[in-house]
Design a protein around this motif. Sequence first.
Motif, PDB file in Angstrom:
ATOM      1  N   PHE A 259      -3.306  -5.605  -3.026  1.00  0.00           N
ATOM      2  CA  PHE A 259      -2.665  -4.300  -3.166  1.00  0.00           C
ATOM      3  C   PHE A 259      -3.676  -3.164  -3.235  1.00  0.00           C
ATOM      4  O   PHE A 259      -4.807  -3.332  -3.646  1.00  0.00           O
ATOM      5  CB  PHE A 259      -1.685  -4.201  -4.340  1.00  0.00           C
ATOM      6  N   ALA A 260      -3.200  -2.000  -2.760  1.00  0.00           N
ATOM      7  CA  ALA A 260      -4.038  -0.801  -2.770  1.00  0.00           C
ATOM      8  C   ALA A 260      -3.879  -0.141  -4.139  1.00  0.00           C
ATOM      9  O   ALA A 260      -2.769   0.130  -4.587  1.00  0.00           O
ATOM     10  CB  ALA A 260      -3.599   0.155  -1.669  1.00  0.00           C
ATOM     11  N   ILE A 261      -5.011   0.099  -4.784  1.00  0.00           N
ATOM     12  CA  ILE A 261      -5.021   0.587  -6.173  1.00  0.00           C
ATOM     13  C   ILE A 261      -5.650   1.975  -6.206  1.00  0.00           C
ATOM     14  O   ILE A 261      -6.773   2.159  -5.726  1.00  0.00           O
ATOM     15  CB  ILE A 261      -5.891  -0.358  -7.036  1.00  0.00           C
ATOM     16  N   ASP A 262      -4.957   2.923  -6.777  1.00  0.00           N
ATOM     17  CA  ASP A 262      -5.547   4.251  -6.980  1.00  0.00           C
ATOM     18  C   ASP A 262      -6.758   4.081  -7.915  1.00  0.00           C
ATOM     19  O   ASP A 262      -6.689   3.294  -8.880  1.00  0.00           O
ATOM     20  CB  ASP A 262      -4.486   5.180  -7.622  1.00  0.00           C
ATOM     21  N   VAL A 263      -7.838   4.833  -7.680  1.00  0.00           N
ATOM     22  CA  VAL A 263      -9.049   4.675  -8.500  1.00  0.00           C
ATOM     23  C   VAL A 263      -8.772   4.766 -10.006  1.00  0.00           C
ATOM     24  O   VAL A 263      -9.468   4.127 -10.794  1.00  0.00           O
ATOM     25  CB  VAL A 263     -10.138   5.712  -8.122  1.00  0.00           C
ATOM     26  N   ILE A 264      -7.744   5.512 -10.375  1.00  0.00           N
ATOM     27  CA  ILE A 264      -7.487   5.723 -11.805  1.00  0.00           C
ATOM     28  C   ILE A 264      -6.791   4.544 -12.493  1.00  0.00           C
ATOM     29  O   ILE A 264      -6.677   4.527 -13.706  1.00  0.00           O
ATOM     30  CB  ILE A 264      -6.608   6.974 -12.025  1.00  0.00           C
ATOM     31  N   TRP A 265      -6.310   3.571 -11.732  1.00  0.00           N
ATOM     32  CA  TRP A 265      -5.615   2.439 -12.375  1.00  0.00           C
ATOM     33  C   TRP A 265      -6.551   1.278 -12.662  1.00  0.00           C
ATOM     34  O   TRP A 265      -6.159   0.277 -13.250  1.00  0.00           O
ATOM     35  CB  TRP A 265      -4.495   1.886 -11.493  1.00  0.00           C
TER      36      TRP A 265
ATOM     37  N   GLN B 174       4.004   4.612  -7.092  1.00  0.00           N
ATOM     38  CA  GLN B 174       3.391   3.333  -6.742  1.00  0.00           C
ATOM     39  C   GLN B 174       3.001   2.582  -8.018  1.00  0.00           C
ATOM     40  O   GLN B 174       3.201   1.376  -8.137  1.00  0.00           O
ATOM     41  CB  GLN B 174       2.140   3.547  -5.902  1.00  0.00           C
ATOM     42  N   HIS B 175       2.440   3.330  -8.948  1.00  0.00           N
ATOM     43  CA  HIS B 175       2.020   2.698 -10.203  1.00  0.00           C
ATOM     44  C   HIS B 175       3.220   2.077 -10.909  1.00  0.00           C
ATOM     45  O   HIS B 175       3.171   0.966 -11.409  1.00  0.00           O
ATOM     46  CB  HIS B 175       1.353   3.740 -11.112  1.00  0.00           C
TER      47      HIS B 175
ATOM     48  N   GLN C 271       0.814  -1.217   0.000  1.00  0.00           N
ATOM     49  CA  GLN C 271       0.000   0.000   0.000  1.00  0.00           C
ATOM     50  C   GLN C 271       0.850   1.270   0.000  1.00  0.00           C
ATOM     51  O   GLN C 271       2.061   1.242   0.211  1.00  0.00           O
ATOM     52  CB  GLN C 271      -0.956   0.001   1.188  1.00  0.00           C
ATOM     53  N   PHE C 272       0.173   2.393  -0.224  1.00  0.00           N
ATOM     54  CA  PHE C 272       0.718   3.757  -0.191  1.00  0.00           C
ATOM     55  C   PHE C 272       1.278   4.064   1.195  1.00  0.00           C
ATOM     56  O   PHE C 272       1.025   3.333   2.146  1.00  0.00           O
ATOM     57  CB  PHE C 272      -0.425   4.747  -0.476  1.00  0.00           C
ATOM     58  N   SER C 273       1.960   5.223   1.320  1.00  0.00           N
ATOM     59  CA  SER C 273       2.329   5.648   2.674  1.00  0.00           C
ATOM     60  C   SER C 273       1.777   7.042   2.945  1.00  0.00           C
ATOM     61  O   SER C 273       1.510   7.812   2.017  1.00  0.00           O
ATOM     62  CB  SER C 273       3.844   5.611   2.855  1.00  0.00           C
ATOM     63  N   LEU C 274       1.591   7.325   4.210  1.00  0.00           N
ATOM     64  CA  LEU C 274       1.091   8.634   4.668  1.00  0.00           C
ATOM     65  C   LEU C 274       1.680   8.862   6.046  1.00  0.00           C
ATOM     66  O   LEU C 274       2.008   7.878   6.737  1.00  0.00           O
ATOM     67  CB  LEU C 274      -0.430   8.578   4.833  1.00  0.00           C
TER      68      LEU C 274
END
Length: 441
Positions: free
Chosen positions: A104-110, A85-86, A47-50
């Motif tokens: 995996f965490a996927i951005d809505v645009i992918w 990430q992509h 996943q992403f990080s924050l």
Amino acid sequence: MTLSAWNICRNGSINLRIVAIFWFIFCAACSFDTTIDDSPNTVHYYQFSLPGLKSIFAELKRQFQEKHPDIYIHIHTLPTNTDDQHQFYLTHLQSRKSAQMDVFAIDVIWMAEFVRAGLLLPVTDLYSKSEWESFFSPILKTTLFDNRRYAVPIFVDGGLLYSRMDLLRKYGFPSPPKTWEELVSIADTILKGENEDRLYGFVWQGRQYEGLICNFIEFLPANKEWLVASNRTLQVNRSAVVPTLTFIRSLLSHKSVSPMSVLGMSEEESRHVFQNGQSVFMRNWPYAWKLAQQTGSPIRGKVQVSPLPSWNSLEPGRGALGGFLLGINKDTPNPEPARQWVRFLTSEEVQIQIWEQLGLTPARKTVFSKIQGDMGMEMGVLMEVMENTTPRPLNPLYIPISQSMQAYISGALSGIYTLEEAMDRMDNDLRRITRILSYEN
Ligand code: GLC
């Protein structure tokens, strides 16, 4: 379309791309757990990080394993930037031989690209119809292809306006601006009155990356598309794009409401500037609120969050639809444990924790009646923002299209291209991309 076709039409020199790929592999390798346990009930989650994310997910993993002692979760954290990430997924999923990746965490645009490339396991039966409908409809739409659902939303994003109310009130403005013109005039008045070199009017995300597209579509007049289909190809809708870019340029030039440095800012850079007290307004996603309000923040208690301005005071602006979905790798050796982990992370109870501790907006609207409303705005307004977001095109070719638009929007804003040149170049690229990859619509 395959992911390699995607790669062929990306911008940038080959050398740069090679360096970038090695860099992302290196970064990702640094964040991998060193002990990879490939026993049958292991789930590798990426996943992403924050800020603050790692410790919260370590706690969620503990809670999950208490309920499922037979399943072991490895959490792998990728860079913050969605483009990076992509690139990571592209490199790893393409070979299908690299490290085990189950969820995996996927951005809505992918989504369209990943589904088209056959990377995701359908998850329609993970929830009942009514449970699916508990999610906000714009983000839910991004999960559906040919009547099957391929991912579950973990959180939803929508662009918001952050205003320094202490400064606004000092100059007689009781509430955040409703239109872009109002934002400019308030910022102008405050900048003149404060006469402080290090104070900016409005910071946003102008760097050449995916966030630039989100910001750009939020400046467009309501109901105006930026891309239009014509003769099986896409074209830039010049009548909407030219005035929008002209306005953004005016923020950067004669009015100097936004410093030229916004052209190098992504979410975190603009948040740091705003949180340091150096800007009257900021455009950002909801996560920035919790950080603005944390102990020690110079702007704690001084900020109000509201829908973005629009071009018409009677209608609020619409934020770009953002957010992440959880998808399961089609080749996972452990589909059932992977499904359990996705169910857990997208459950109401976890959405509440992610909201309370990280400030990520729950993707399930049903959660809103169960959470405390401290967002610097009414929770009902936040719900409306999330129900009325503007999606980016749900198209398997979205990434090359976006990469090309980013380059020319950025070039037009920094003055490398005239608006006319930028438009022509965009149209050329769109023709090339849609021809090479046979755009069908
Ligand atoms: C946020 C959004 C994501 C978007 C990205 C752009 O992470 O959730 O959808 O693509 O910002 O920077």
